[in-house]
Design a protein around this motif. Structure first.
Motif, PDB file in Angstrom:
ATOM      1  N   UNK A 231       0.874  -1.420   0.166  1.00 11.98           N
ATOM      2  CA  UNK A 231       0.076   0.029  -0.056  1.00 11.98           C
ATOM      3  C   UNK A 231       0.920   1.220   0.019  1.00 11.98           C
ATOM      4  N   UNK A 232       2.130   1.204   0.507  1.00 11.93           N
ATOM      5  CA  UNK A 232       2.896   2.288   0.552  1.00 11.93           C
ATOM      6  C   UNK A 232       4.146   2.371  -0.530  1.00 11.93           C
ATOM      7  N   UNK A 233       3.860   1.471  -1.673  1.00 11.16           N
ATOM      8  CA  UNK A 233       5.036   1.163  -2.462  1.00 11.16           C
ATOM      9  C   UNK A 233       5.311   2.499  -3.335  1.00 11.16           C
ATOM     10  N   UNK A 234       4.235   3.543  -3.593  1.00 12.47           N
ATOM     11  CA  UNK A 234       4.550   4.798  -4.156  1.00 12.47           C
ATOM     12  C   UNK A 234       5.147   5.820  -3.388  1.00 12.47           C
ATOM     13  N   UNK A 235       5.219   5.688  -1.855  1.00 13.08           N
ATOM     14  CA  UNK A 235       5.431   6.741  -0.973  1.00 13.08           C
ATOM     15  C   UNK A 235       6.695   7.526  -1.281  1.00 13.08           C
ATOM     16  N   UNK A 236       7.808   6.949  -1.987  1.00 17.01           N
ATOM     17  CA  UNK A 236       8.906   7.895  -2.273  1.00 17.01           C
ATOM     18  C   UNK A 236       9.104   7.741  -3.882  1.00 17.01           C
ATOM     19  N   UNK A 237       8.195   7.330  -4.633  1.00 21.36           N
ATOM     20  CA  UNK A 237       8.318   7.181  -6.107  1.00 21.36           C
ATOM     21  C   UNK A 237       8.183   8.312  -6.878  1.00 21.36           C
ATOM     22  N   UNK A 238       8.954   8.673  -7.794  1.00 21.54           N
ATOM     23  CA  UNK A 238       8.907   9.921  -8.655  1.00 21.54           C
ATOM     24  C   UNK A 238       7.700   9.764  -9.565  1.00 21.54           C
ATOM     25  N   UNK A 239       7.258   8.530  -9.619  1.00 20.64           N
ATOM     26  CA  UNK A 239       6.080   8.525 -10.776  1.00 20.64           C
ATOM     27  C   UNK A 239       4.684   8.936 -10.023  1.00 20.64           C
ATOM     28  N   UNK A 240       4.643   8.889  -8.530  1.00 19.59           N
ATOM     29  CA  UNK A 240       3.435   9.209  -8.010  1.00 19.59           C
ATOM     30  C   UNK A 240       2.807  10.621  -8.534  1.00 19.59           C
ATOM     31  N   UNK A 241       1.508  10.746  -8.619  1.00 20.64           N
ATOM     32  CA  UNK A 241       1.057  11.813  -9.152  1.00 20.64           C
ATOM     33  C   UNK A 241      -0.521  12.179  -8.501  1.00 20.64           C
ATOM     34  N   UNK A 242      -1.024  13.380  -8.594  1.00 23.54           N
ATOM     35  CA  UNK A 242      -2.312  13.430  -8.027  1.00 23.54           C
ATOM     36  C   UNK A 242      -3.270  13.213  -9.235  1.00 23.54           C
ATOM     37  N   UNK A 243      -4.435  12.435  -8.820  1.00 22.19           N
ATOM     38  CA  UNK A 243      -5.305  12.114  -9.684  1.00 22.19           C
ATOM     39  C   UNK A 243      -6.028  13.036 -10.982  1.00 22.19           C
ATOM     40  N   UNK A 244      -5.563  13.128 -12.054  1.00 19.56           N
ATOM     41  CA  UNK A 244      -6.357  13.861 -12.946  1.00 19.56           C
ATOM     42  C   UNK A 244      -7.627  13.790 -13.147  1.00 19.56           C
ATOM     43  N   UNK A 245      -8.477  14.726 -13.044  1.00 18.04           N
ATOM     44  CA  UNK A 245      -9.855  14.776 -13.229  1.00 18.04           C
ATOM     45  C   UNK A 245     -10.042  15.187 -14.707  1.00 18.04           C
ATOM     46  N   UNK A 246     -11.132  14.590 -15.063  1.00 17.44           N
ATOM     47  CA  UNK A 246     -11.843  14.700 -16.422  1.00 17.44           C
ATOM     48  C   UNK A 246     -13.266  13.999 -16.347  1.00 17.44           C
ATOM     49  N   UNK A 247     -13.875  14.510 -17.705  1.00 11.87           N
ATOM     50  CA  UNK A 247     -15.246  14.227 -17.731  1.00 11.87           C
ATOM     51  C   UNK A 247     -15.471  13.499 -19.133  1.00 11.87           C
ATOM     52  N   UNK A 248     -16.356  12.290 -19.356  1.00 11.38           N
ATOM     53  CA  UNK A 248     -16.861  11.988 -20.589  1.00 11.38           C
ATOM     54  C   UNK A 248     -18.050  12.490 -20.886  1.00 11.38           C
ATOM     55  N   UNK A 249     -17.962  12.934 -21.968  1.00 11.37           N
ATOM     56  CA  UNK A 249     -19.262  13.716 -22.547  1.00 11.37           C
ATOM     57  C   UNK A 249     -20.698  12.608 -22.789  1.00 11.37           C
ATOM     58  N   UNK A 250     -21.718  13.175 -22.126  1.00  9.97           N
ATOM     59  CA  UNK A 250     -22.937  12.446 -22.354  1.00  9.97           C
ATOM     60  C   UNK A 250     -23.700  12.915 -23.316  1.00  9.97           C
ATOM     61  N   UNK A 251     -23.392  12.270 -24.430  1.00 10.50           N
ATOM     62  CA  UNK A 251     -24.067  12.825 -25.840  1.00 10.50           C
ATOM     63  C   UNK A 251     -25.485  12.339 -25.743  1.00 10.50           C
ATOM     64  N   UNK A 252     -25.906  11.401 -25.001  1.00  7.25           N
ATOM     65  CA  UNK A 252     -27.027  10.696 -25.189  1.00  7.25           C
ATOM     66  C   UNK A 252     -28.298  11.603 -24.428  1.00  7.25           C
ATOM     67  N   UNK A 253     -27.663  12.492 -23.680  1.00  8.13           N
ATOM     68  CA  UNK A 253     -28.656  13.351 -22.925  1.00  8.13           C
ATOM     69  C   UNK A 253     -29.046  14.663 -23.778  1.00  8.13           C
ATOM     70  N   UNK A 254     -30.438  15.259 -23.411  1.00 13.25           N
ATOM     71  CA  UNK A 254     -30.984  16.295 -24.211  1.00 13.25           C
ATOM     72  C   UNK A 254     -29.816  17.277 -24.077  1.00 13.25           C
ATOM     73  N   UNK A 255     -29.678  17.723 -22.949  1.00  9.99           N
ATOM     74  CA  UNK A 255     -28.567  18.875 -22.633  1.00  9.99           C
ATOM     75  C   UNK A 255     -27.269  18.360 -22.492  1.00  9.99           C
TER      76      UNK A 255
END
Length: 422
Positions: A231-255
């Motif tokens: 569970x702590x394997x990324x503690x001192x890792x250079x590859x650790x990052x904060x989770x990028x936030x994104x959205x996937x478009x809901x094209x099936x919605x009216x709006x």
């Protein structure tokens, strides 16, 4: 060449929804995007090195599989012969240990005593040699079409005023104006009931809190040594990052709107979340009305005969993941675990550890967007491994209330649910 690529890709089935008002893409560019996100054009790059690495990985995976399978069989035989259960705290249970996420970039190899490694090495060498010979005899070069596709894909990445994302419900790809995409993201992130902007983010403090949690529950040194390392394997890792936030478009919605998701791999809570998912998912075996995939729903419908008078109804829990109150959700998970503790063979100490770790994951849902950091204060982030099972367990109490309310009137004969789809 433009006309040629249109003719070649004329049978492409992936739908592309062009919602952009700023950039009018050519028909050939839309066709190339229609190849989908999993399409990889051929390149003229030599593949020998990649195959060497792949076969080294295959050899190691086979070695680990054989080694641990033999060890588990020996342990089971010893337990049967001695008829003794030394697992007083339930932390040596093979099912529980096997759920610990593996360590990335771990090159350890088992030391075999009966020559198994010779057989494994001979097998992988044979496969590797024949594969490379096949590659040498095959012309792995770019066609003119491949070169054009690569060039056009590269040019598309330079158009900063648009962004391309997979559509919700697997409805193909969507092209959006970048400004519109950012607007849709902020529709979620500006919701103060669900997200809070963070000014002082300390990854060190987050890992310290996880370390303290593990030490607080350390009633079995052997098991928790494995837990801490995983569970702590990324503690001192250079590859650790904060989770990028994104959205996937809901094209099936009216709006037009977007489904909020985070990219969890290589983040501080990823391995804890993955571990919880592995541990909690087997609980669903006690609830056959919960389907695991769309395929199981279809198979169920095919294998059941419905009368002409049967009415089939469908329902959807709107925005389930970000709507679950964290404390209430954890209480529901605890209730379900307590209900099945005997079947799961979980002791009090282990249950308390799982509940505390779940709370840690849910209260450390950090993400980043547009160079700003946010904390999700309500619900769970879609994209973290524990989210589906957490949502599933939370809804079980609601399922039972609905079924019990309709059973006396014999209204509901069959109920099936796939996470938030009923």
């Amino acid at each position: 060449m433009e006309r040629k690529i249109i003719q070649i890709l004329d049978t492409v089935s992936t739908t592309v929804h062009n919602k952009s008002t700023l950039s009018k893409l050519k028909e050939s560019e839309l066709k190339i995007l229609g190849l989908g996100t999993k399409f990889i054009p051929k390149t003229s790059q030599k593949l020998t090195n990649n195959f060497n690495q792949s076969f080294q990985k295959l050899s190691r995976n086979l070695s680990l599989k054989i080694f641990f399978n033999n060890n588990n069989n020996n342990n089971n035989n010893n337990n049967n012969n001695n008829n003794i259960n030394n697992d007083s705290n339930n932390f040596n249970n093979n099912r529980i240990i096997s759920n610990i996420p593996s360590i990335i970039n771990n090159n350890w190899l088992p030391n075999f005593k009966n020559g198994e490694n010779i057989i494994i090495n001979s097998l992988t060498y044979y496969l590797q040699k024949n594969t490379i010979e096949c590659l040498k005899n095959k012309k792995c070069v770019n066609s003119n079409t491949d070169k054009l596709i690569i060039k056009k894909l590269y040019n598309l990445t330079k158009i900063k005023e648009i962004i391309v994302k997979p559509s919700d419900k697997n409805l193909g790809l969507t092209i959006l104006d970048t400004e519109k995409y950012i607007e849709l993201c902020y529709e979620h992130l500006n919701d103060k009931n669900t997200y809070r902007k963070i000014d002082n983010f300390s990854i060190k403090n987050i890992f310290e809190s996880l370390t303290n949690l593990i030490k607080r529950h350390n009633t079995n040194k052997n098991y928790f040594a494995k837990i801490e390392k995983s569970l702590l394997q990324l503690k001192d890792s250079k590859s650790i990052r904060i989770a990028p936030f994104y959205i996937i478009p809901k094209v099936h919605k009216v709006k037009l709107s977007g489904r909020p998701i985070i990219s969890a791999p290589s983040t501080h809570s990823y391995y804890a979340s993955k571990y919880l998912s592995n541990i909690l998912t087997p609980i669903l075996q006690f609830y056959p009305h919960i389907n695991k995939s769309n395929k199981t729903v279809i198979e169920f419908a095919k294998n059941n005969i419905f009368n002409e008078s049967t009415i089939i109804g469908m329902a959807d829990v709107v925005s389930l993941y970000p709507s679950i109150p964290i404390e209430e959700g954890i209480k529901e998970v605890r209730k379900i675990i307590e209900r099945h503790r005997l079947q799961l063979e979980w002791k009090n100490e282990f249950i308390e550890f799982i509940i505390d770790l779940l709370k840690w994951v849910l209260t450390n849902n950090y993400c980043t967007f547009n160079k700003e950091i946010y904390l999700q204060t309500k619900g769970t982030a879609m994209g973290t491994p524990v989210a589906p099972i957490f949502a599933n367990l939370y809804l079980i109490h609601r399922d039972e209330l609905a079924i019990n309310a309709t059973n006396p009137k014999k209204i509901l004969s069959i109920c099936r649910r796939l996470i938030h789809h009923i």
